[in-house]
Design an enzyme around this catalytic site. Structure first.
Site, PDB file in Angstrom:
ATOM      1  N   HIS A  72       0.843  -1.196   0.000  1.00  0.00           N
ATOM      2  CA  HIS A  72       0.000   0.000   0.000  1.00  0.00           C
ATOM      3  C   HIS A  72       0.878   1.246   0.000  1.00  0.00           C
ATOM      4  O   HIS A  72       1.859   1.322   0.732  1.00  0.00           O
ATOM      5  CB  HIS A  72      -0.901   0.031   1.246  1.00  0.00           C
ATOM      6  CG  HIS A  72      -2.132  -0.814   1.090  1.00  0.00           C
ATOM      7  ND1 HIS A  72      -3.175  -0.754   1.978  1.00  0.00           N
ATOM      8  CD2 HIS A  72      -2.479  -1.730   0.150  1.00  0.00           C
ATOM      9  CE1 HIS A  72      -4.121  -1.594   1.589  1.00  0.00           C
ATOM     10  NE2 HIS A  72      -3.724  -2.205   0.486  1.00  0.00           N
ATOM     11  N   TYR A 201      -9.164   5.428   7.900  1.00  0.00           N
ATOM     12  CA  TYR A 201      -9.336   5.755   9.320  1.00  0.00           C
ATOM     13  C   TYR A 201     -10.394   6.851   9.390  1.00  0.00           C
ATOM     14  O   TYR A 201     -10.246   7.890   8.734  1.00  0.00           O
ATOM     15  CB  TYR A 201      -8.033   6.277   9.914  1.00  0.00           C
ATOM     16  CG  TYR A 201      -6.933   5.245  10.047  1.00  0.00           C
ATOM     17  CD1 TYR A 201      -6.186   4.845   8.939  1.00  0.00           C
ATOM     18  CD2 TYR A 201      -6.640   4.680  11.283  1.00  0.00           C
ATOM     19  CE1 TYR A 201      -5.171   3.905   9.062  1.00  0.00           C
ATOM     20  CE2 TYR A 201      -5.624   3.735  11.418  1.00  0.00           C
ATOM     21  CZ  TYR A 201      -4.904   3.345  10.301  1.00  0.00           C
ATOM     22  OH  TYR A 201      -3.909   2.412  10.417  1.00  0.00           O
ATOM     23  N   PRO A 293      -3.536   0.498  18.980  1.00  0.00           N
ATOM     24  CA  PRO A 293      -3.321  -0.028  17.617  1.00  0.00           C
ATOM     25  C   PRO A 293      -3.560   0.994  16.503  1.00  0.00           C
ATOM     26  O   PRO A 293      -3.299   0.710  15.346  1.00  0.00           O
ATOM     27  CB  PRO A 293      -4.314  -1.179  17.525  1.00  0.00           C
ATOM     28  CG  PRO A 293      -5.296  -0.947  18.584  1.00  0.00           C
ATOM     29  CD  PRO A 293      -4.621  -0.177  19.662  1.00  0.00           C
ATOM     30  N   LYS A 297       1.480   0.054  15.219  1.00  0.00           N
ATOM     31  CA  LYS A 297       2.872   0.048  15.654  1.00  0.00           C
ATOM     32  C   LYS A 297       3.252  -1.139  16.524  1.00  0.00           C
ATOM     33  O   LYS A 297       4.438  -1.444  16.675  1.00  0.00           O
ATOM     34  CB  LYS A 297       3.180   1.341  16.439  1.00  0.00           C
ATOM     35  CG  LYS A 297       3.121   2.587  15.586  1.00  0.00           C
ATOM     36  CD  LYS A 297       4.113   2.530  14.438  1.00  0.00           C
ATOM     37  CE  LYS A 297       3.859   3.611  13.416  1.00  0.00           C
ATOM     38  NZ  LYS A 297       4.407   3.245  12.091  1.00  0.00           N
ATOM     39  N   TYR A 384       3.847   6.807   9.747  1.00  0.00           N
ATOM     40  CA  TYR A 384       3.022   5.618   9.492  1.00  0.00           C
ATOM     41  C   TYR A 384       3.856   4.501   8.841  1.00  0.00           C
ATOM     42  O   TYR A 384       3.750   3.345   9.237  1.00  0.00           O
ATOM     43  CB  TYR A 384       1.827   5.956   8.593  1.00  0.00           C
ATOM     44  CG  TYR A 384       0.763   4.873   8.599  1.00  0.00           C
ATOM     45  CD1 TYR A 384       0.837   3.785   7.744  1.00  0.00           C
ATOM     46  CD2 TYR A 384      -0.311   4.938   9.489  1.00  0.00           C
ATOM     47  CE1 TYR A 384      -0.124   2.778   7.776  1.00  0.00           C
ATOM     48  CE2 TYR A 384      -1.275   3.939   9.523  1.00  0.00           C
ATOM     49  CZ  TYR A 384      -1.164   2.856   8.658  1.00  0.00           C
ATOM     50  OH  TYR A 384      -2.115   1.858   8.694  1.00  0.00           O
TER      51      TYR A 384
HETATM   52  P1  FAS Z   1       2.901 -11.346  21.912  1.00  0.00           P
HETATM   53  O1  FAS Z   1       1.969 -10.959  22.989  1.00  0.00           O
HETATM   54  O2  FAS Z   1       2.472 -11.481  20.507  1.00  0.00           O
HETATM   55  O3  FAS Z   1       3.636 -12.732  22.285  1.00  0.00           O
HETATM   56  C1  FAS Z   1       3.984 -13.034  23.607  1.00  0.00           C
HETATM   57  C2  FAS Z   1       3.941 -14.552  23.747  1.00  0.00           C
HETATM   58  O4  FAS Z   1       4.414 -14.899  25.043  1.00  0.00           O
HETATM   59  C3  FAS Z   1       2.519 -15.099  23.629  1.00  0.00           C
HETATM   60  O5  FAS Z   1       2.492 -16.154  22.696  1.00  0.00           O
HETATM   61  C4  FAS Z   1       2.196 -15.575  25.041  1.00  0.00           C
HETATM   62  O6  FAS Z   1       1.360 -16.711  25.048  1.00  0.00           O
HETATM   63  C5  FAS Z   1       3.581 -15.920  25.563  1.00  0.00           C
HETATM   64  N1  FAS Z   1       3.693 -15.896  27.027  1.00  0.00           N
HETATM   65  C6  FAS Z   1       3.141 -15.020  27.896  1.00  0.00           C
HETATM   66  N2  FAS Z   1       3.491 -15.343  29.166  1.00  0.00           N
HETATM   67  C7  FAS Z   1       4.288 -16.452  29.088  1.00  0.00           C
HETATM   68  C8  FAS Z   1       4.950 -17.260  30.036  1.00  0.00           C
HETATM   69  N3  FAS Z   1       4.878 -16.998  31.347  1.00  0.00           N
HETATM   70  N4  FAS Z   1       5.677 -18.320  29.596  1.00  0.00           N
HETATM   71  C9  FAS Z   1       5.772 -18.584  28.261  1.00  0.00           C
HETATM   72  N5  FAS Z   1       5.156 -17.856  27.309  1.00  0.00           N
HETATM   73  C10 FAS Z   1       4.417 -16.799  27.725  1.00  0.00           C
HETATM   74  N6  FAS Z   1      -0.545  -4.432  16.839  1.00  0.00           N
HETATM   75  C11 FAS Z   1      -0.617  -3.802  15.650  1.00  0.00           C
HETATM   76  O7  FAS Z   1       0.410  -3.344  15.155  1.00  0.00           O
HETATM   77  N7  FAS Z   1      -1.821  -3.702  15.001  1.00  0.00           N
HETATM   78  C12 FAS Z   1      -2.969  -4.257  15.516  1.00  0.00           C
HETATM   79  O8  FAS Z   1      -4.026  -4.166  14.920  1.00  0.00           O
HETATM   80  C13 FAS Z   1      -2.931  -4.939  16.736  1.00  0.00           C
HETATM   81  N8  FAS Z   1      -4.050  -5.526  17.259  1.00  0.00           N
HETATM   82  C14 FAS Z   1      -3.954  -6.184  18.462  1.00  0.00           C
HETATM   83  C15 FAS Z   1      -5.077  -6.821  19.038  1.00  0.00           C
HETATM   84  C16 FAS Z   1      -4.982  -7.493  20.267  1.00  0.00           C
HETATM   85  C17 FAS Z   1      -6.201  -8.166  20.859  1.00  0.00           C
HETATM   86  C18 FAS Z   1      -3.747  -7.514  20.954  1.00  0.00           C
HETATM   87  C19 FAS Z   1      -3.617  -8.209  22.298  1.00  0.00           C
HETATM   88  C20 FAS Z   1      -2.631  -6.900  20.397  1.00  0.00           C
HETATM   89  C21 FAS Z   1      -2.728  -6.244  19.142  1.00  0.00           C
HETATM   90  N9  FAS Z   1      -1.621  -5.630  18.561  1.00  0.00           N
HETATM   91  C22 FAS Z   1      -1.682  -4.993  17.375  1.00  0.00           C
HETATM   92  C23 FAS Z   1      -0.363  -5.664  19.211  1.00  0.00           C
HETATM   93  C24 FAS Z   1       0.271  -7.020  18.945  1.00  0.00           C
HETATM   94  O9  FAS Z   1       0.280  -7.269  17.581  1.00  0.00           O
HETATM   95  C25 FAS Z   1       1.615  -7.009  19.592  1.00  0.00           C
HETATM   96  O10 FAS Z   1       2.279  -5.779  19.414  1.00  0.00           O
HETATM   97  C26 FAS Z   1       2.517  -8.116  19.118  1.00  0.00           C
HETATM   98  O11 FAS Z   1       1.838  -9.328  19.260  1.00  0.00           O
HETATM   99  C27 FAS Z   1       3.785  -8.052  19.961  1.00  0.00           C
HETATM  100  O12 FAS Z   1       4.490  -9.210  19.772  1.00  0.00           O
HETATM  101  P2  FAS Z   1       5.252  -9.887  21.006  1.00  0.00           P
HETATM  102  O13 FAS Z   1       6.037  -8.861  21.704  1.00  0.00           O
HETATM  103  O14 FAS Z   1       5.921 -11.084  20.437  1.00  0.00           O
HETATM  104  O15 FAS Z   1       4.127 -10.274  22.051  1.00  0.00           O
HETATM  105  C1  PHB Z   2      -5.559  -4.333  11.206  1.00  0.00           C
HETATM  106  O1  PHB Z   2      -5.703  -4.618   9.992  1.00  0.00           O
HETATM  107  O2  PHB Z   2      -5.793  -5.158  12.121  1.00  0.00           O
HETATM  108  C2  PHB Z   2      -5.096  -2.942  11.594  1.00  0.00           C
HETATM  109  C3  PHB Z   2      -4.622  -2.096  10.608  1.00  0.00           C
HETATM  110  C4  PHB Z   2      -4.191  -0.823  10.963  1.00  0.00           C
HETATM  111  C5  PHB Z   2      -4.245  -0.429  12.290  1.00  0.00           C
HETATM  112  C6  PHB Z   2      -4.711  -1.291  13.275  1.00  0.00           C
HETATM  113  C7  PHB Z   2      -5.148  -2.560  12.928  1.00  0.00           C
HETATM  114  O3  PHB Z   2      -3.833   0.822  12.624  1.00  0.00           O
END
Ligand code: FAS
Ligand code: PHB
Length: 393
Positions: A72, A201, A293, A297, A384
């Site tokens: 994009h 957005y 989100p 980032k 962005y």
């Molecule tokens: P993660 O949370 O992905 O991974 C951590 C891992 O550690 C998990 O698998 C967990 O099970 C494991 N863990 C935890 N405790 C543990 C323990 N005691 N022992 C062993 N393992 C353990 N970011 C965006 O950029 N755009 C989005 O749209 C977006 N939407 C999101 C929606 C939700 C519901 C959530 C929760 C997050 C969202 N995020 C989004 C942010 C998300 O993408 C995170 O930034 C990303 O997963 C970060 O990656 P990690 O740091 O690897 O953490």
């Molecule tokens: C998504 O596609 O999940 C998404 C994209 C852009 C954002 C947040 C979430 O800023």
């Protein structure tokens, strides 16, 4: 059990670190609390910055992303009944983002690690990190109901916001910054074609909305919702009706609706724990910081932490250098805080915070300025697509 780098968490941070170190002959073990199916089933981020795309290429897990990802060159900002485009390519000398779900990134990394014989222990929760300020830190974990320990040179705490690594540090050694937003995002995933060719957005008096996608046939939408809202309160039709109300008419006319594959609510917060290093324990990704989100980032900050941490560990094992390890936390945090700022600013400009009419008028004025000014479009575009990584070598 012993390894060079013990990694807690099989999310993007832990997996990417393990893969990059593996390619340099550095042994790792990943300990993951959940099952592989649970980890691979998570619906999360959808937008990859250019720096993240390059890291996935460096990690040699880019082939499916290059094949299936969508490049994009801009986003739409909808407000006051109109939509204005932010042209990334024009304002950043060709910058783009890649639409490729975190679910796919996680799958590609897991498959690569397992194909290379990587040790990924699922359903093995870490319960503590001990002796992290010695040269033999230990991860205490559970496997098949038994307590075991993994002795390492270094521990990477990639275990997310609710993980154990940050909790293993005395709280008086941490400085925590937190901002809780008074709303959440209700998201739907559906196998319908996206409403537009790029993300939109929307700032609306009823609340924020986001039109995103995973492919040309699978869409991801969000509407701002109350902190007390529940998925059970929403039928698919109620979601589609609310989304339609928050979009300019010309945009809403293109909406194709369908049944949910998934619907969930994510809370919004800004959170940073400083520093990100404690002896031979290094925090990375959501274990150290959370962003709303809005700016897409979260996943990308996990990748940028690993850009720095992987280089520091490779310099240590390759040349016995400790200088990059010493610089990891301050360097990673400089980029974290700029992304926290951008995500806070973008959230403030697009979401409904209260009913004070002047606040809405100020938001519309800011969106009008940003989209109507070369400088405004440039600041939106360069943040962005992702600010550059600092030179770290
Ligand atoms: P993660 O949370 O992905 O991974 C951590 C891992 O550690 C998990 O698998 C967990 O099970 C494991 N863990 C935890 N405790 C543990 C323990 N005691 N022992 C062993 N393992 C353990 N970011 C965006 O950029 N755009 C989005 O749209 C977006 N939407 C999101 C929606 C939700 C519901 C959530 C929760 C997050 C969202 N995020 C989004 C942010 C998300 O993408 C995170 O930034 C990303 O997963 C970060 O990656 P990690 O740091 O690897 O953490
Ligand atoms: C998504 O596609 O999940 C998404 C994209 C852009 C954002 C947040 C979430 O800023």
């Amino acid at each position: 059990m012993r390894t060079q780098v013990g990694i807690i968490g099989s999310g993007p941070a832990g997996l990417l670190l393990s893969q990059l170190l593996h390619l340099q002959g550095i042994d790792t073990v990943i300990l993951e609390r959940q099952s592989r199916e649970h980890v691979q089933g998570r619906i999360r981020a959808g937008v990859l910055e250019m720096g993240t795309v390059q890291m996935l290429r460096d990690a040699q897990v880019h082939e499916r992303m290059e094949r299936e990802g969508i490049i994009h060159e801009g986003i739409g900002l909808a407000f006051a009944g109109r939509t204005e485009r932010i042209d990334f390519a024009k304002h950043t000398g060709g910058g783009t983002v890649m639409i490729y779900g975190q679910t796919e990134v996680t799958r590609d990394l897991i498959e690569a690690r397992l194909a290379a014989g990587g040790i990924l222990k699922y359903e093995c929760p870490a319960v503590a990190v001990e002796d992290y300020d010695t040269n033999q830190p230990r991860i205490i974990y559970e496997e098949d109901g038994q307590r075991k320990e993994l002795v390492c040179d270094f521990v990477a705490g990639c275990d997310g916001y609710h993980g154990v690594s940050r909790q293993s540090v005395p709280q008086d050694k941490l400085t925590v910054y937190e901002k809780i937003y008074p709303f959440g995002w209700l998201g739907i995933l559906s196998d319908v074609p996206p409403i537009d060719k790029e993300l939109i957005y929307a700032n609306h008096e009823r609340g924020f909305a986001l039109c995103s996608m995973r492919s040309h046939t699978r869409s991801r939408y969000y509407v701002q919702c109350g902190l007390d809202d529940r998925v059970e309160n929403w039928t698919d039709d109620a979601f589609w009706d609310e989304l339609r109300r928050r979009l300019p008419e010309r945009v809403a006319d293109n909406l194709v609706t369908g049944p949910r594959l998934e619907m969930s609510i994510a809370p919004l917060r800004s959170f940073v724990a400083e520093p990100m290093r404690f002896g031979n324990l290094f925090l990375a990704g959501d274990a150290a910081h959370i962003v709303p989100p809005t700016g897409a980032k979260g996943l990308n900050l996990a990748a940028s932490d690993i850009f720095y941490l992987s280089r520091a560990l490779i310099a240590y094992y390759g040349e016995k250098r400790t200088d990059l390890l010493d610089r990891y936390s301050e360097t990673a945090l400089r980029r974290v805080w700029k992304a926290i700022r951008f995500s806070w600013w973008f959230t403030s400009m697009t979401h409904r915070f209260d009913d004070d009419p002047i606040n809405r008028r100020l938001q519309i004025a800011e969106l009008d300025y940003i989209t109507g000014s070369e400088a405004g479009q440039t600041t939106m575009a360069e943040n962005y697509i992702g600010l550059p990584f600092e030179t770290f070598e």
